[in-house]
Design a protein around this motif. Structure first.
Motif, PDB file in Angstrom:
ATOM      1  N   PHE A 160      13.867 -30.789 -21.603  1.00  0.00           N
ATOM      2  CA  PHE A 160      12.881 -31.092 -20.575  1.00  0.00           C
ATOM      3  C   PHE A 160      12.355 -32.393 -20.725  1.00  0.00           C
ATOM      4  N   MET A 219      15.199 -23.655 -16.110  1.00  0.00           N
ATOM      5  CA  MET A 219      15.974 -23.151 -17.371  1.00  0.00           C
ATOM      6  C   MET A 219      17.159 -22.752 -16.588  1.00  0.00           C
ATOM      7  N   LYS A 258       2.889 -16.220 -16.700  1.00  0.00           N
ATOM      8  CA  LYS A 258       2.937 -16.926 -17.756  1.00  0.00           C
ATOM      9  C   LYS A 258       4.410 -17.519 -17.906  1.00  0.00           C
ATOM     10  N   ASP A 259       4.159 -18.816 -18.245  1.00  0.00           N
ATOM     11  CA  ASP A 259       5.663 -19.851 -18.258  1.00  0.00           C
ATOM     12  C   ASP A 259       6.479 -19.402 -17.552  1.00  0.00           C
ATOM     13  N   PHE A 298       7.822  -9.369 -22.076  1.00  0.00           N
ATOM     14  CA  PHE A 298       6.531  -9.535 -23.007  1.00  0.00           C
ATOM     15  C   PHE A 298       5.335  -9.926 -22.074  1.00  0.00           C
ATOM     16  N   MET A 355      10.454 -28.189 -24.550  1.00  0.00           N
ATOM     17  CA  MET A 355      10.111 -27.664 -23.505  1.00  0.00           C
ATOM     18  C   MET A 355       8.483 -27.418 -23.600  1.00  0.00           C
ATOM     19  N   ARG A 356       7.734 -27.356 -24.603  1.00  0.00           N
ATOM     20  CA  ARG A 356       6.324 -27.081 -24.593  1.00  0.00           C
ATOM     21  C   ARG A 356       5.508 -28.543 -24.487  1.00  0.00           C
ATOM     22  N   THR A 378       4.560 -18.706 -27.826  1.00  0.00           N
ATOM     23  CA  THR A 378       4.631 -17.726 -26.610  1.00  0.00           C
ATOM     24  C   THR A 378       3.748 -16.746 -26.764  1.00  0.00           C
ATOM     25  N   ILE A 422      11.116 -12.470 -22.571  1.00  0.00           N
ATOM     26  CA  ILE A 422       9.963 -13.203 -22.203  1.00  0.00           C
ATOM     27  C   ILE A 422       9.270 -12.483 -21.075  1.00  0.00           C
ATOM     28  N   GLN A 473       3.193 -29.036 -21.913  1.00  0.00           N
ATOM     29  CA  GLN A 473       2.110 -28.031 -21.816  1.00  0.00           C
ATOM     30  C   GLN A 473       0.956 -28.805 -22.762  1.00  0.00           C
ATOM     31  N   HIS A 495       6.897 -20.824 -14.524  1.00  0.00           N
ATOM     32  CA  HIS A 495       7.509 -22.209 -14.170  1.00  0.00           C
ATOM     33  C   HIS A 495       8.649 -22.868 -14.771  1.00  0.00           C
ATOM     34  N   PHE A 496       8.852 -22.418 -16.108  1.00  0.00           N
ATOM     35  CA  PHE A 496       9.827 -22.902 -17.060  1.00  0.00           C
ATOM     36  C   PHE A 496      11.420 -22.151 -16.358  1.00  0.00           C
TER      37      PHE A 496
END
Lengths: 189, 660, 295
Positions: C275, A156, A148-149, A139, C234-235, C196, A136, C238, A151-152
């Motif tokens: 989540f 995690m 991007k992303d 990428f 998780m999403r 993603t 990730i 969002q 904040h997860f």
């Protein structure tokens, strides 16, 4: 709208069409253009051409137009089309074949999606398994969206869902050899 | 000395393009026994036949070889030709140099010519061994059987009966009428189905030459053209037909409710019932599987209320055997089981129905008295979707063929919805619109133009329920865009398929059927109502998907064939049958079970051996039953059985000609 | 009952609770799982989209190791299952492919060892009766939308359940005392990695599934795929933000639901690792259970 000269198009597309037929095992001529594939496709809403239209382009030999479409990259490989096709045309397999050929020819309409798969396989080749965090991060950095992303990330890590370091399997020489053997046989990896 | 004439046909360019016909004719001149050899453009045409006849006279020919198409095509033609030229018709031999040569070897003229020469060489060798054969005759029973009492069976029966012949109609259901009785209106005229069908039902029932045998099935068929012995099982009706007046008291009082097959299970019938009010005969039967009396031994209400004491629980199935000269098979069709389309949710969603359900919904005597209502909640649907080709043209889940009738009945349904529900929207998902009948395309044009049905070119991929709506997803392939309809009701135009027991009947009677179990006509163009079994004819959808006009036309055609047969007192039989050489028959009996036509029996003969009379068993062939298949000749270990015209000697002569 | 166990990459990171719950539940149900030593990634869709042979060769190595042990492979992740099954079938059906694969992976694989979805193993090998016999905390009054996704059922020649209206997970939920809801999105695609790589498209696909589950009256969703889990769980926040919706739909692996019904500790099943808060629903379940016990 530009007029298509059908005879020339068919002659020009002949060779690539044969390659698609050979690699996918699907004869485009089997398709009778009913549109059931496109009607059930969960990604059709985002496509520039419906899956049926891709099949039509193949039937007429308009290969470049098919290979340059976003559709072939947006296909999620969910197989709904192939499952419901009344002519037993494996459309998902055609999409897969078109992506592989498009990549060879340098027609990649969705660069980011392609990049993801490249990084994924690099990770597999290197470690034998995918290192999700590395994938990730890589990428997003290559995609110029480093945050991007992001904040997860912390949660995690807290939940034990991401490991900062990759796990490399002991026998990874074997996996590297698989990649090497596939390349030896002409695989474009 | 035998004198053979050889005639090589060009068949236009069909043969001549791949085979050097002149050369074949030239080559044949050197074959043993050949006295004359020539070639011609069309041997089957009149000048060609004249050529053969003239040559017979001029060259004193006594045996003929024609090298042309398949004997299935023109053997009868050339047999007639040499017969009128003065020869026995069985002194003809054909070499098939079209299907067996030019058509399969279009690209190698030299080798095709060689092969044609060899085929002619074999035919010459065989014809030298041919014997003259004579036809014998068999009597014809002047009575016809029609199996199936739908519109095709009714029409065939009426036509045969009007020509003065006796005809029995056997119908499996308690009433005649078939599928047409379930249909509300007929395309392209929108006249009421019952209004045109019921008079015909009455006519056939009252016709002095017609016997209706309803609630009955064919049990066994023996014999051959002109003399079929048919055993019919008359199922126990549990009602005495003579005593019953059809007053209906019994089914009003019967306490057992059963979903009505006629009403597509959208309404109940009783355990004692007539399928529909206009049933013929209008006398009930007891459905024993669902009858309380037969299940528990208690009840008997129908018997108690019957004013004529017609209910008879003790009735048993009855077997009757009758002899018929000809049989018309008109057993109709079934509907495709659309439950295989999980993506359409048939069976799960009540408001996804089939076209036949829809017919009952718009019928004035149907479950909703002709008001189009949703089966789920009885509401009048505003947005109605029709999906065509459900099961048709789908080689994965259904049938590869087109069911032929759906385009028109769907257009009819669409028109009727727009006519009956003024503020409705109708969407028809289709792949093609096929309307090649008289007045059909005009009807379809009116459906879209005058009645405003929206035709969407695309196959639906999924139907799902959302609240009380059905979401229908398709692609408008003319726009190239995914589309969705929030429908209140969805009607599936399901495929017409062969009856589930079609193969069983065909095997029982002894004729062929295709991979879809539709019955096979003898020739797709030139013998569309005949089967390969003499005396058995086809009418209606049992032969393939068909609408009412086509079924009626085919039924009349089949009737003409039957009348032609029954108009004669006797008919000639094919002399190509097996014969026993009693001198060498060992009497082992191996041939008896091998014969598919039950044509071989054993008999005892007396003979003198060394001055003593002994008796021993030998095989004997019934010339009426033998169809000349030759199975017995292979089974016979002492070669005592020989098929005339295909004797061991004749066939070996061909083999020798080719191999030696 | 003993199976080789192929967890796949996700189960050691984002899908760790699937691994935890699988092991716990298998143990309770008496299924022995032998984890394939030093297993490698199946290649997922990335290999599948890049090179056909690579896509068959990567799973083949794992299958070969299991075959040497004489064990069928139980695979929790739907994507790994599909890739492994495709390899098994292709090798089984073609002598030529069998030879090629063995040469590429430099191990013998004859297509004898079968790839089995864990759900299939539980429902069809172990059987619903054996599972329900061990239930002591039934999922009473919990309405579950069984979400099968694509790869357990498609293509039909590889799947083990009906591709349009699969039933195995629904039957399992019933056996656990829960109520499966009727809904039409059981096998709709969640977009996989699209969330993603092409988020606007991916989110829109996720939105349709979450909305359908909510409209069907589900309290939670059950899944058998770590990528589906990521997308739906998780999403979810969002997607809620993007479409202005509020789902609050916990998502469980079906193994976690089995574990809860067997009375296992929710934390040992990783229920705290989601989540969307799933513990709330679990608490409600336990409270209702307690009330029934005291009453």
């Amino acid at each position: 709208m530009e007029r298509i000269e059908l005879t020339a198009a068919l002659a020009q597309g002949q060779e690539l069409l044969a390659e698609v037929t050979r690699e996918s095992g699907v004869r485009a001529s089997k398709c009778y253009q009913c549109g059931k594939c496109s009607a059930g496709c969960p990604v059709a809403f985002a496509m520039d051409k419906t899956p049926r239209e891709i099949m039509r382009l193949l039937q007429l030999g308009l290969m470049d137009e098919a290979l340059q479409s976003h559709t072939i990259w947006l296909c999620a490989c969910c197989d709904t089309c192939s499952t419901r096709c009344p002519r037993e045309v494996d459309i998902a397999r055609v999409m897969e074949t078109l992506r592989i050929i498009a990549k060879k020819k340098g027609y990649v309409a969705e660069k980011k999606m392609d990049l993801f798969h490249d990084l994924f396989l690099k990770s597999v080749e290197k470690h034998g398994r995918v290192h999700e965090m590395g994938l990730i991060l890589g990428f997003n950095i290559s995609g110029m969206q480093p945050l991007k992303d992001a904040h997860f990330g912390p949660s995690m890590l807290l939940k034990g869902k991401l490991s900062p370091l990759p796990h490399t399997i002991k026998d990874n020489g074997e996996v590297k050899k698989i990649f090497a053997n596939v390349r030896k046989r002409g695989g474009k990896v | 000395m035998k004198r053979v004439g050889v005639f090589i046909c060009h068949c236009g360019s069909n043969i001549a393009a791949a085979v050097d016909c002149e050369k074949v004719a030239e080559n044949a001149k050197s074959f043993p026994g050949v006295a004359f050899s020539t070639d011609y453009k069309y041997m089957c045409a009149e000048p060609g036949q004249d050529l053969i006849k003239k040559a017979i006279k001029e060259h004193k020919l006594d045996r003929i070889v024609v090298a042309s198409c398949s004997p299935r095509m023109h053997e009868p033609t050339f047999r007639r030709c040499i017969e009128s030229g003065g020869l026995n018709p069985y002194l003809l031999e054909m070499a098939n140099i079209r299907e067996h040569c030019s058509w399969v070897h279009p690209d190698d003229k030299e080798r095709a010519t060689f092969k044609a020469t060899e085929l002619v060489r074999m035919a010459v060798a065989k014809v030298l061994k041919n014997e003259p054969l004579d036809k014998s005759t068999i009597p014809i029973t002047k009575r016809a059987l029609v199996i199936g009492g739908g519109i095709a069976g009714i029409q065939a029966a009426l036509d045969i009966a009007n020509a003065g012949h006796i005809v029995d109609v056997v119908e499996k259901e308690p009433s005649i009428g078939g599928r047409m009785a379930q249909i509300d209106k007929t395309f392209p005229t929108l006249d009421c189905s019952a209004c045109i069908l019921t008079p015909k039902m009455v006519e056939v029932a009252n016709h002095p030459n017609v016997n209706l045998i309803t609630y009955s099935e064919i049990e066994k068929v023996e014999g051959y053209v002109g003399n079929f012995d048919v055993t019919i099982r008359k199922k126990a009706r549990s009602v005495d037909m003579k005593a019953c007046t059809g007053c209906g008291t019994c089914y009003q009082k019967c306490p057992s409710k059963v979903p009505s097959e006629f009403e597509m299970e959208m309404m109940d019938r009783k355990a004692i019932y007539t399928p529909f009010p206009q049933a013929i005969p209008n006398k009930p039967v007891i459905d024993r599987e669902n009858c309380r009396y037969f299940k528990t031994g208690k009840c008997g209400v129908c018997q108690k209320v019957c004013p004529t004491n017609a209910v008879d629980f003790t009735q048993e199935d009855e077997l009757v055997t009758e002899r018929y000269g000809a049989i018309v098979v008109a057993t109709g069709f079934d509907l495709f089981d659309e439950s295989v389309y999980g993506e359409y949710g048939y069976g799960k969603y009540k408001d996804v129905i089939t076209g036949l359900h829809f017919e009952r919904l718009i019928n004035a005597s149907g479950p909703t008295m002709g008001k189009i209502k949703r089966p789920s909640d009885g509401k009048i649907p505003k947005n109605v979707v029709f999906i065509k080709c459900v099961g048709s043209r789908d080689e994965v889940k259904g049938k590869a063929y087109c069911s032929k009738t759906c385009c028109m009945y769907t257009a009819k349904h669409a028109t009727l919805v727009r006519e009956k529900i003024k503020d409705s929207n109708v969407y028809v998902f289709y792949m093609d619109v096929r309307t090649p009948g008289k007045g059909y395309d005009e009807f379809y044009t009116r459906t879209t133009d005058q009645f405003g049905a929206k035709y969407i070119r695309g196959r639906v991929s999924k139907i799902y329920e959302k609240g009380d709506k059905l979401i229908v997803r398709g692609e408008d392939t003319l726009l190239g865009r995914p589309v969705e309809v929030e429908a209140d009701m969805v009607v599936l135009a399901t495929a017409m398929v062969a009856k589930s027991d079609a193969a069983k009947l065909a095997q029982m009677i002894g004729f062929s059927y295709d991979q879809n179990h539709f019955y096979t006509e003898a020739h797709p163009k030139l013998a569309p109502v005949e089967t390969h079994t003499a005396g058995v004819y086809l009418a209606g959808a049992c032969q393939g998907p068909k609408d009412i006009p086509d079924s009626v036309a085919q039924a009349s055609a089949a009737a003409v064939k039957v009348c032609g047969l029954l108009s004669k007192e006797e008919m000639p039989t094919e002399p190509i049958i097996s014969a026993v050489d009693e001198a060498i028959c060992a009497g082992c009996g191996m041939c008896v079970p091998v014969c598919p036509y039950k044509a071989i029996d054993m008999k005892v003969i007396q003979e003198r051996v060394h001055g003593k009379t002994i008796s021993r068993k030998v095989a004997t062939v019934n010339s009426g039953l033998c169809q000349g298949c030759g199975a017995c000749t292979v089974a016979c270990r002492s070669a005592a059985l020989n098929l005339k015209h295909f004797t061991n000697e004749q066939i070996l002569a061909e083999v020798d000609a080719l191999c030696l | 009952m003993k199976y080789a166990y192929y967890p796949g990459c996700s189960l050691s990171s984002t899908g760790i609770e699937y691994d935890m719950s699988t092991k716990k539940v298998a143990k309770s149900l008496g299924i022995e799982l032998w984890e394939i030593p030093e297993w490698n990634c199946c290649g997922a869709s990335s290999a599948h989209l890049t090179d056909h042979l690579l896509a068959l060769a990567l799973p083949a190595r794992n299958l070969a190791i299991a075959e040497a042990e004489g064990l069928d492979v139980a695979i929790p992740c739907a994507a790994c299952y599909a890739r492994c099954k495709a390899t098994e079938v292709e090798v089984k059906n073609s002598q030529e492919m069998k030879k090629t694969i063995s040469e590429v992976i430099e191990r013998e694989y004859a297509g004898k060892t079968q790839a089995r979805a864990l759900l299939d193993v539980f429902v069809n090998d172990l059987g619903l009766d054996s599972i329900s016999a061990l239930v002591n905390k039934p999922l009473k009054d919990i309405k579950v939308a069984s979400y099968y996704g694509c790869l357990l059922v498609r293509p039909p020649r590889l799947g083990f359940d009906d591709p349009e209206d699969p039933q195995s997970m629904d039957q399992l939920i019933k056996a656990l005392g829960g109520t499966p809801v009727e809904w039409a999105f059981k096998t709709e695609c969640c977009g996989a990695a699209h969330a993603t790589t092409k988020s606007d498209v991916g989110f829109s696909m996720i939105e349709k599934i979450l909305t359908a589950a909510k409209e069907a009256g589900a309290d939670c969703i059950a899944t058998a795929c770590p990528l589906c889990m990521n997308n739906l769980d998780m999403r979810q926040s969002q997607v809620e933000a993007k479409f202005g919706k509020n789902y609050g739909l916990p998502v469980f692996y079906f193994t976690q639901l089995i574990g809860l019904a067997l009375g296992l500790n929710p934390e040992e099943l990783g229920v705290n690792k989601h989540f969307v808060n799933a513990l709330g629903l679990v608490k409600k379940l336990l409270e209702a259970e307690g009330r029934r016990d005291t009453a």
